[in-house]
Design an enzyme around this catalytic site. Sequence first.
Site, mmCIF file in Angstrom:
data_model
loop_
_atom_site.group_PDB
_atom_site.id
_atom_site.type_symbol
_atom_site.label_atom_id
_atom_site.label_comp_id
_atom_site.label_asym_id
_atom_site.label_seq_id
_atom_site.Cartn_x
_atom_site.Cartn_y
_atom_site.Cartn_z
ATOM 1 N N ARG A 181 13.400 -0.336 -1.464
ATOM 2 C CA ARG A 181 13.139 -1.265 -0.297
ATOM 3 C C ARG A 181 13.631 -3.132 -0.285
ATOM 4 O O ARG A 181 14.239 -2.948 -1.598
ATOM 5 C CB ARG A 181 10.776 -1.585 -1.033
ATOM 6 C CG ARG A 181 10.456 -0.277 -1.318
ATOM 7 C CD ARG A 181 9.710 -0.827 -2.580
ATOM 8 N NE ARG A 181 9.074 0.876 -2.721
ATOM 9 C CZ ARG A 181 8.054 1.427 -2.254
ATOM 10 N NH1 ARG A 181 6.924 0.461 -1.297
ATOM 11 N NH2 ARG A 181 7.547 2.540 -2.439
ATOM 12 N N ASP A 250 8.406 -5.224 -0.279
ATOM 13 C CA ASP A 250 8.152 -3.865 -0.993
ATOM 14 C C ASP A 250 7.692 -3.284 -0.125
ATOM 15 O O ASP A 250 7.934 -1.349 -0.243
ATOM 16 C CB ASP A 250 6.801 -4.247 -2.336
ATOM 17 C CG ASP A 250 5.870 -4.579 -1.606
ATOM 18 O OD1 ASP A 250 5.363 -5.744 -0.670
ATOM 19 O OD2 ASP A 250 4.354 -4.169 -1.737
HETATM 20 P P1 AMP Z 1 0.425 -1.000 -1.585
HETATM 21 O O1 AMP Z 1 -0.734 -2.162 -1.280
HETATM 22 O O2 AMP Z 1 0.287 0.113 -0.919
HETATM 23 O O3 AMP Z 1 1.704 -1.672 -0.876
HETATM 24 O O4 AMP Z 1 0.845 -1.344 -2.995
HETATM 25 C C1 AMP Z 1 1.328 -2.610 -3.696
HETATM 26 C C2 AMP Z 1 1.135 -2.390 -5.336
HETATM 27 O O5 AMP Z 1 -0.304 -2.170 -5.399
HETATM 28 C C3 AMP Z 1 2.408 -1.841 -5.835
HETATM 29 O O6 AMP Z 1 2.747 -1.732 -6.958
HETATM 30 C C4 AMP Z 1 1.759 -0.496 -6.382
HETATM 31 O O7 AMP Z 1 2.259 0.502 -6.507
HETATM 32 C C5 AMP Z 1 -0.036 -1.165 -6.509
HETATM 33 N N1 AMP Z 1 -0.891 0.121 -6.042
HETATM 34 C C6 AMP Z 1 -1.410 0.364 -5.454
HETATM 35 N N2 AMP Z 1 -2.919 0.848 -5.693
HETATM 36 C C7 AMP Z 1 -2.657 1.344 -6.726
HETATM 37 C C8 AMP Z 1 -4.213 2.253 -7.512
HETATM 38 N N3 AMP Z 1 -4.523 2.668 -6.715
HETATM 39 N N4 AMP Z 1 -3.558 1.869 -8.984
HETATM 40 C C9 AMP Z 1 -2.361 1.191 -9.075
HETATM 41 N N5 AMP Z 1 -1.302 0.635 -8.493
HETATM 42 C C10 AMP Z 1 -1.652 0.313 -6.822
HETATM 43 MG MG MG Z 2 3.416 -0.577 -0.544
#
Ligand code: AMP
Ligand code: MG
Length: 493
Positions: A181, A250
Amino acid sequence: MNMRFDFDNSYARLPDDFFVRIAPTPVRAPRLIRLNEPLALELKLDPEALRSPEGVEILAGVRVPDGSEPLAAAYAGHQFGSFVPQLGDGRAVLLGEVLDRNGNRRDIQLKGAGRTPFSRGGDGRAALGPVLREYIVSEAMAAFGVPTTRALAAVSTGERVLRDEVLPGAVLTRVAASHIRVGTFQYFAARRDEAAVKRLADHVISRHYPELAGVAEPYRALLGAVAERQAKLVAAWMALGFIHGVMNTDNMAVSGETIDYGPCAFMDAHHPETVFSSIDRGGRYAYDNQPGIALWNLARLAECLLPLLAPDGDEAVEIAQAVLGGFAEMHRNAHRAAFRAKLGLTTREEAEDEELIRDLLDRMAASEADFTLTFRGLADSAGDPERLGSVRALFSDPAAFDPWAERWLRRIDREGVGVEERRKAMKRADPARIPRNHRVEEVIVAATERDDFGPFEELLAALADPFSDRPEFARFEEPPKPEERITQTFCGT
Ligand code: AMP
Ligand code: MG
């Protein structure tokens, strides 16, 4: 049975601080919800083996296949404009990379595979609803011909995850050209680790832009090439009425694929300021803001690459500005090309075309015309004035459609293309069916509350060939009734 993955894990060969080696955390009772057979075959995997208990255990993270070198990747990112120096795969584990039938390198990643050192407060798991949403929308994107990560499989875990409520857990097997990313570059740039930035840039060039390997200024060319792919990608989204919803750095893949289907959604009625994501309060990632945000993210990438662009700081900034100065034009060209195709303009461009597109979109917005039905209706008519009545009826002020329609009819007359030929071409640019939010919601409710995956299968079938006329799928073409309308979507992570 042949449960062999032909792994060749180039990312795992990068320096140690690019990732943490960690296996998925096993789940209690894995059950296959769906396997994407054509994609399995594309990846040279045996669908029968993947359906076997052993295969399902692999897809659930219970068993690590031979040759896998599981890891969680490090990355940073700007989330809604604020920099977070460490995000990383908090709930995803990369099993490895395979070369597909066409010789393309593809990541195979389990999303929802358990906690990693990047999980922060999270549980590392995914709820069933978001897994089904990502499966549906990413596969629809692929069917539309838009670059995207893919869904190889969805499995339920037999475990519960706690969100605002208790929900069934699931794991998605995501396939991507890579998971690198803009935020991956930012992770190292923020640590002032220029050697790592260079190593990553070289990896990205050899993996995604091999044609740049020998050029005079490869990193300048890389920035330009990433910008070009993003410009086209965002134009392709807009031509479908798609709103990504969480274009944080990201969530922007440098390969040019759409990634991270969190609160994404397709518009029903057209409006440029449409936002669905519950957390996007300022409308930062609204429909019409997407090109500007893509450029903003590319500027963050450019900042990371500065030390590679020129030894002198000012000179490096000038180079970056010159490259990104071309973005608006790249996007405008891609946007015009996409919408010209949607309007059946396939021959010589005219100066008026851009204004013709803009004028239609403005009138649709003012009259809350359904995005997909309007364009599909134009395609069905193919410029036969007798058949424009149904499009006109989509406008709350039908008379507002008439001056535009007359203009369009005059314009396509100058194309010198036969009606049948035009109809065929337009129907390849104007899908009949999109994953409408209320249908996606229906799928999620049936699966989550009743363990009923019938609606999921039916929606996938309706979207497998979204450009064809399929009367049996008519209900998937209809916009929501007022009481069915979904106004907000949630990350649901
Ligand atoms: P996202 O909003 O899906 O782009 O995720 C943003 C960040 O939060 C990334 O580093 C993900 O790995 C982390 N993340 C999202 N959901 C979870 C979860 N259920 N457990 C651990 N990390 C999470
Ligand atoms: Mg993400």
